[in-house]
Motif scaffolding. Structure first.
Motif, PDB file in Angstrom:
ATOM      1  N   LEU A  44      38.826  39.254  35.157  1.00 16.71           N
ATOM      2  CA  LEU A  44      39.671  39.830  36.188  1.00 16.71           C
ATOM      3  C   LEU A  44      38.846  40.814  36.997  1.00 16.71           C
ATOM      4  CD1 LEU A  44      42.848  40.562  34.026  1.00 16.71           C
ATOM      5  CD2 LEU A  44      42.557  38.735  35.730  1.00 16.71           C
ATOM      6  N   ALA A  73      47.036  40.107  38.355  1.00 18.11           N
ATOM      7  CA  ALA A  73      47.376  40.036  36.941  1.00 18.11           C
ATOM      8  C   ALA A  73      48.032  41.313  36.455  1.00 18.11           C
ATOM      9  CB  ALA A  73      46.122  39.768  36.118  1.00 18.11           C
ATOM     10  N   ALA A  74      47.653  42.424  37.019  1.00 19.71           N
ATOM     11  CA  ALA A  74      48.195  43.694  36.552  1.00 19.71           C
ATOM     12  C   ALA A  74      47.836  44.769  37.560  1.00 19.71           C
ATOM     13  CB  ALA A  74      47.619  44.065  35.184  1.00 19.71           C
ATOM     14  N   ALA A 124      42.952  41.324  39.581  1.00 21.02           N
ATOM     15  CA  ALA A 124      43.315  40.014  40.113  1.00 21.02           C
ATOM     16  C   ALA A 124      42.215  39.010  39.794  1.00 21.02           C
ATOM     17  CB  ALA A 124      43.556  40.090  41.615  1.00 21.02           C
ATOM     18  N   GLY A 125      42.510  37.769  40.114  1.00 23.26           N
ATOM     19  CA  GLY A 125      41.593  36.698  39.755  1.00 23.26           C
ATOM     20  C   GLY A 125      40.314  36.664  40.569  1.00 23.26           C
ATOM     21  N   LEU A 280      44.260  44.264  28.253  1.00 23.97           N
ATOM     22  CA  LEU A 280      44.618  42.927  28.737  1.00 23.97           C
ATOM     23  C   LEU A 280      43.957  41.812  27.945  1.00 23.97           C
ATOM     24  CD1 LEU A 280      44.322  43.809  32.534  1.00 23.97           C
ATOM     25  CD2 LEU A 280      46.437  43.575  31.208  1.00 23.97           C
ATOM     26  N   LYS A 282      41.087  40.594  28.189  1.00 21.38           N
ATOM     27  CA  LYS A 282      40.345  39.698  29.076  1.00 21.38           C
ATOM     28  C   LYS A 282      39.134  40.449  29.619  1.00 21.38           C
ATOM     29  CE  LYS A 282      43.893  36.628  30.848  1.00 21.38           C
ATOM     30  NZ  LYS A 282      44.717  36.267  31.980  1.00 21.38           N
TER      31      LYS A 282
END
Lengths: 799, 275, 157
Positions: A44, A73-74, A124-125, A280, A282
């Motif tokens: 991310l 995503a958050a 975000a991605g 997260l 990730k």
């Protein structure tokens, strides 16, 4: 010269040769990997929402708008993350017991204290999606008055933090003998009192910062990639601040695109990527952009200096008295408060001064925090004394070179115990001055200057000197303790010979452009009689090099290089025992040459280190009690700083009509003790000079009255290009340091320390016949024009 | 920095570009070399909904000898203009100034049309075209029109171009001698703090960079020269009636002073070159 | 949108966002991370690549604008067998790099400059590099490297 030095040179040695860098092919081919280059699937991207106000209460943060954006995503506010922190961000240098340091969290909780202070983060991605969504975070601010100007902030008219009682964080004093200072000033025939402003600078390493944290959620470990100078220190501090057990964190600094002190820190974004990857589960990464870097990465300098000299009628200086205000910015970063202390002992420069007094008050302002920037404290000190010495020369009617000569610490006085309390290791200051004057043809320049003045030429010539000494090789741990620094100053190394005779060196130093791989392998090549190409240098990864204190303060060679040399000596000691065992002689009967032990008086009886490494590896026939393998470690804690020195001479042409300054020539004679690789020394000097020239002529982080940074891009913050500077003529004297077995000093900061006052002295010199005695930095064309007008009304300059 | 999203269309002809521009002129931007527009878009200071890439429209990259004047296609890159034999021979001022824009990389992409249409008072080429008394050829839904340089630069980033029009050609009178150019900046790559383009061919035209909201003429100097003043006296009046900006690189007062020095130097160059 | 770009002699077609900058296309889509991003205002030159043989700043160009064009990046400079290009070799010989971050852009800028100025003076080299910033070297050795390549006359275009 051979690119690889593969011939059998170890007999005379590679140390001291201009060996080409081993680092270069990867960097030149695009193979090198910086943090931003790493491909991490599923990562991310973090974008940081930053305060547009210098000082504001953060009334509310609403991330819901961002959460609805594509790819997001958050998103979190400071309050959302408040539970993540084990402690506030670290400051490792509480210079006094009563120093104030307002708690600093990676995302502000209620109050933003500088433009750029983080107030929310979005993940975000992709980076583009994160940037898009950052704009959709709604933050309500209540603007508060901002403390912007340093001297105004020191008056406490406006408080930089609403919960502080004063902006004055600390006052630190170094006055070994106050009476002596008072007596000297009372008795002085001549006094000089100068006020100088060290403008704020933006370090501007070409690679902006970057972080990428890859968690292993089920193993509970974190791999932290960061564009940092200090992976080892970072690991410890991340552990404490994020509440992650230190042993669960591995920090890797991949290729790092310059630092200059700006990557000698523990930053909010490093902490955020770590805790968000934990939260997260990730990978989380962040890539700083240039205009963001201007606000989110530390600034350098930022001082108001007052320096006084007490002298006799011949210009011999008896005492130096200094008072500083130092701009901390909004918070204490890793070593913010200590930066002025690194210069505190050096305001008498290269001069033999009996009485000394220094006081510094650190002051909070609502601006980006300051911290160590190339030279850290020492450029400021050198600037003040070298400008003041020119003022003294004018006052006593003496040439600037002569006034320096009269005051130098004599070459016969080393080791020299300074009034400030240091022991200068070695030096020959007059020798460097003489060499520099000859290199630049000082007499010829003075004649040309007089000729131009006589003709009323519009291009005025100016010559500026700077004789400097600095203290580097940070640092003896006991001295650091006395200065309240919370860590030590040692460096660690391991040297091992592999079964095939190749060598691995593990260093705690963290190169980011300095060429350590080349220099370390040269040291080892001479020690062990191998080719430098056969030496692998492992660094910048806490899993590979678990112990280290990293790279800053011109310490890596004097401390880290010494550790390597000591480890190699220990390896040799072990190999000698093994060789003695196998050759059936006493260890003291063996001599080592070109990597081979031979029996004194019987040279045919010999064993090479490489063969011994294999023997030690097979361990088939080792002396009783000897462990297998040839490997040794050493941790070196220096006994003293090292004290590089030299004289730089700048030659400028000033367009009297426009005020434009052209640096037309520059000569530098530096002495950094023994040189491992003069090619690398030259490069450090070149780059250092331009960074100092940049402060003198080009760069300033400019804030408006409301605390907005106006110089956030390279179109406003004028880093000079090749078109703005000349080539340099360099000379060197060699006065080895007695403080370490290599006899080396340091050269990473010397150019920057020396060059700034040389250039400003040159501009003032060009205009001295008009009565100009000072011009504020950066010496812009407009400032020059105004100085001419103010000094000589009617000559065409402005007022 | 990454621009905000937009729709990208590549025009194959001026007509196609104008057609797309007409659909929504206010949120559509023309993209040529992109060296004025893309930096603004990256900082999100410009967020057009549609970008019409005119960079590949054939037939707009030329420097042509048209008898008494030289015609330059709007898509002519600074580098092409700098090394053009036609420009060097007939309007050396323009060739020289094209070689002073930005840096080599910028000159490999930036176009004269883009630079003029952007209307930045800190840009060099508008001043050169103004000093050369150039003519802009503008195409639009109402047909083709010609605009004198003196009428083209209207204000800060504002030109006579309507949102649905496109600059397609620049014409300048030949001026093989009698020119001077002065660019004053702190770094070579930067915009001029003050710049001066001067053409002295019978009458004198002196255009100034960064001395106001748009590129403009030093009228007082020109009038003084017309009235027979010497260069020094005429140049001393270079900033009369002007209200230059104050910024990090120079105050208005300093700019006024620079204008007088640089105008004198440019005029000295121009007259020396003419002789 | 679809773009087809020949990079270092290899042609590829990819679907990209219209707003994708050429530098991001090279780094993220083509995996050529040697080209660096050092600023956001077309100032530093770290992202310099060759577009049809001429230096451009790939941060100030859309990938869409490179559609159908030929790009050379730092990865395309050395010979396939790894032999460095004469400019790369000169940078090494003259210690023209330290941290290496500006280096790819410098090398590409010099490649283009020397094609346009095969026999430059030092002053011309310095002016020719006005659009490339370096924080480590003070430029001295970069300029020496460029002059050495010119003197040797060994530049292959």
């Amino acid at each position: 010269m051979s690119a690889t030095m593969t011939e059998d040179t170890p007999a005379k040695g590679v140390v001291g040769t201009r060996m080409l860098r081993r680092e270069d092919p990867a960097l030149l081919s695009g193979e090198a990997r910086y943090v931003h280059d790493l491909v991490v699937p599923g990562a991310l991207h973090m974008a940081v929402v930053r305060s547009p106000y210098a000082h504001a209460r953060v009334t509310s943060v609403d991330v819901s708008g961002a959460l609805g954006m594509p790819g997001v995503a958050a998103a979190f506010s400071g309050a959302d993350l408040a539970g993540e922190w084990g402690s506030a961000m670290p400051c490792a240098w509480p210079v006094t017991a009563d120093m104030q340091s307002p708690p600093h969290f990676p995302v502000a909780l209620n109050e933003a204290c500088y433009v750029g202070d983080a107030v929310a983060v979005v993940l975000a991605g992709s980076q583009a999606e994160a940037q898009d969504a950052a704009g959709a975070v709604a933050v309500v601010y209540e603007e508060l008055p901002a403390a912007v100007d340093l001297e105004d902030a020191a008056s406490d008219r406006v408080l930089a933090h609403s919960d502080l009682s004063s902006n004055r964080a600390y006052t630190w004093e170094l006055t070994p003998d106050a009476d002596a200072v008072t007596r000297a000033f009372d008795a002085a025939a001549v006094t000089v009192k100068e006020r100088y402003v060290q403008q704020r600078l933006i370090p501007a390493a070409m690679e902006p910062r970057g972080v990428c944290v890859v968690p292993q959620p089920f193993g509970g470990e974190y791999l932290v990639y960061s564009a940092t100078q200090i992976p080892h220190i970072l690991r410890t501090m991340l552990g404490i601040t994020a509440g992650v057990p230190e042993e669960r964190i591995r920090v890797v600094a991949p290729s790092v695109g310059g630092g200059f002190g700006s990557k000698l820190d523990v930053y909010a974004e490093e902490l955020l990527c770590l805790v968000l990857s934990r939260r997260l589960r990730k990978p989380v990464r962040w890539s700083e952009e240039r205009s963001e870097a201007a606000q989110a990465t530390i600034h350098g300098r930022g001082q108001v200096q007052e320096i006084e000299l007490a002298a006799d009628t011949d210009g011999r200086v008896q005492a130096v008295r200094v008072r500083l205000l130092a701009d901390m910015g909004a918070y204490m970063q890793l070593v913010t408060p200590g930066v002025p202390l690194l210069g505190a002992f050096l305001y008498h420069g290269v001069y033999d001064v009996a009485a000394y007094s220094f006081t510094c008050t650190g002051v909070f302002t609502n601006k980006t925090p300051t911290d160590a920037y190339r030279g850290a404290g020492r450029p400021e000190a050198t600037y003040a004394i070298e400008r003041a010495m020119d003022a003294l020369a004018r006052k006593v009617g003496t040439d600037p070179a002569e006034v320096r000569r009269r005051n130098f610490i004599g070459a016969d006085k080393f080791p020299y115990a300074s009034a400030a309390g240091l022991l200068f290791d070695s030096g020959n200051y007059e020798g460097a001055l003489d060499a520099a004057l000859e290199l630049v043809d000082y007499e010829g320049l003075r004649e040309e200057q007089a000729r131009r003045r006589g003709q009323g030429a519009s291009k005025l010539l100016g010559v500026g000197l700077s004789s400097y000494v600095e203290m580097c090789g940070l640092a003896p741990s006991r001295v650091l303790a006395s200065l309240n620094y919370v860590a030590g100053g040692w460096e660690a190394a391991t040297v091992r010979m592999l079964p095939t005779g190749k060598v691995q060196v593990v260093t705690g130093a963290t190169p980011h452009g300095q060429g350590h791989v080349t220099s370390w392998s040269m040291i080892i090549a001479d020690k062990l009689g191998v080719s430098p190409e056969d030496v692998e240098v492992l660094h910048s990864d806490t899993a590979v090099s678990p112990l280290g204190l990293d790279t800053y303060g011109s310490r890596s060679l004097a401390v880290g290089g010494t550790a390597i040399a000591l480890a190699a000596d220990r390896l040799i000691d072990k190999a000698r025992l093994l060789a003695a065992h196998r050759l059936e002689v006493a260890p003291e009967d063996l001599e080592l040459s070109s990597g081979q032990f031979s029996v004194r008086g019987s040279p045919s009886s010999a064993m090479a280190l490489g063969a011994l490494a294999f023997e030690a590896f097979t361990a088939h026939d080792l002396p009783q009690g000897m462990e297998p393998n040839l490997e040794a470690s050493a941790t070196y804690d220096p006994t003293n700083f090292t004290f590089p020195f030299g004289t730089h001479v700048a030659v400028v042409e000033v367009d009297a009509e426009t005020g434009k300054v052209d640096l037309v020539r520059y000569s530098a004679v530096d002495d950094c003790g023994n040189q491992i690789n003069p090619l690398i020394v030259d490069g450090q000097v070149h780059g250092g000079i331009v960074q100092g020239v940049a402060q003198a002529l080009f760069e300033e982080a400019v804030y408006d009255d409301d605390g907005n940074l106006l110089t956030t891009t390279f179109t406003d913050y004028l880093v000079p290009a090749a078109s703005e500077v000349p080539s340099f003529s360099l000379g060197r004297t060699v006065t080895p340091s007695p403080s370490n077995p290599l006899g080396v000093k340091g050269i990473g900061e010397a150019g920057t320390i020396a060059s700034t006052p040389a250039v400003v002295n040159a501009v003032v010199d060009a205009l001295s016949h008009l009565g100009v005695v000072d011009i504020a930095m950066p010496v812009t064309p407009e400032r020059v024009w105004r100085s001419i007008g103010a000094a000589a009304p009617g000559t065409g300059g402005g007022r | 920095m990454i621009p905000a999203s937009f729709e990208y269309r590549r025009a194959g002809s001026v007509e196609e570009a104008l057609g797309w521009l007409a659909e929504d002129p206010d949120s559509t931007k023309l993209l040529a070399g992109g060296h004025s527009l893309l930096p603004l878009m990256k900082l999100r200071l410009a967020t057009p909904g549609v970008l019409v890439d005119v960079g590949r429209i054939p037939g707009l990259n030329y420097v042509r000898d048209d008898g008494d004047h030289v015609a330059i296609g709007a898509l002519t890159r600074h580098r092409d203009l700098e090394v053009s034999d036609v420009a060097r021979g007939h309007v050396p001022l323009l060739a020289h100034v094209a070689g002073q824009v930005g840096d080599p990389q910028v000159r490999h992409r930036g176009t004269i049309g883009g630079s003029l249409a952007h209307g930045d008072p800190a840009s060099d080429l508008p001043a050169a075209v103004l000093a050369l008394d150039g003519t802009m050829v503008v195409d639009g839904p109402r047909g083709r029109r010609e605009v004198q340089a003196a009428d083209f630069f209207r204000g800060f980033l504002e030109t006579a171009l309507a949102p649905d029009e496109m600059l397609t050609e620049v014409r300048v009178h030949k001026a093989p001698a009698g020119w001077g150019f002065q660019k004053f900046n702190r770094r070579a790559q930067d915009w001029a703090i003050v710049g001066v383009a001067a053409v002295v061919n019978g009458d004198a035209r002196v255009a100034l960079v960064n001395m106001g909201p748009t590129t403009l003429r030093a009228r007082a100097t020109e009038e003084a020269l017309d009235a027979g003043a010497n260069i020094a006296d005429a140049a001393a009046r270079a900033a009369e009636g002007l209200d230059p900006p104050s910024d990090l690189n120079g105050s208005a007062e300093y700019r006024r002073h620079l204008a007088t020095v640089l105008v004198r130097r440019a005029l000295e160059e121009a007259t020396a070159a003419r002789g | 949108m679809q773009v087809t770009v020949t990079v270092n002699g290899t042609t590829g077609s990819h679907d990209v966002e219209t707003r994708m900058l050429l530098v991001h296309y090279l780094r993220e889509v083509r995996g050529l991370t040697g080209t660096n991003v050092g600023c956001d205002t077309t100032s530093c030159g770290a992202c310099t690549v060759l577009l049809n043989g001429e230096s451009v700043k790939s941060c100030t160009m859309l990938a869409a604008q490179a559609d159908g064009e030929e790009i050379t990046t730092i990865e395309g400079m050395a010979a396939p067998d790894g032999t460095l290009h004469p400019i790369q070799e000169a940078f090494r010989e003259h210690h023209g790099l330290q941290c290496g971050f500006c280096t790819p852009g410098m090398v590409m800028a010099i490649a283009s400059f020397l094609k346009e100025h095969p026999d430059p003076t030092e002053a011309e080299v310095r002016e020719g590099l006005e659009g490339n910033l370096c924080r480590c070297t003070g430029y001295h050795n970069i300029v020496q490297a460029a002059l050495a390549v010119a003197r040797a006359g060994e530049l292959v275009s």
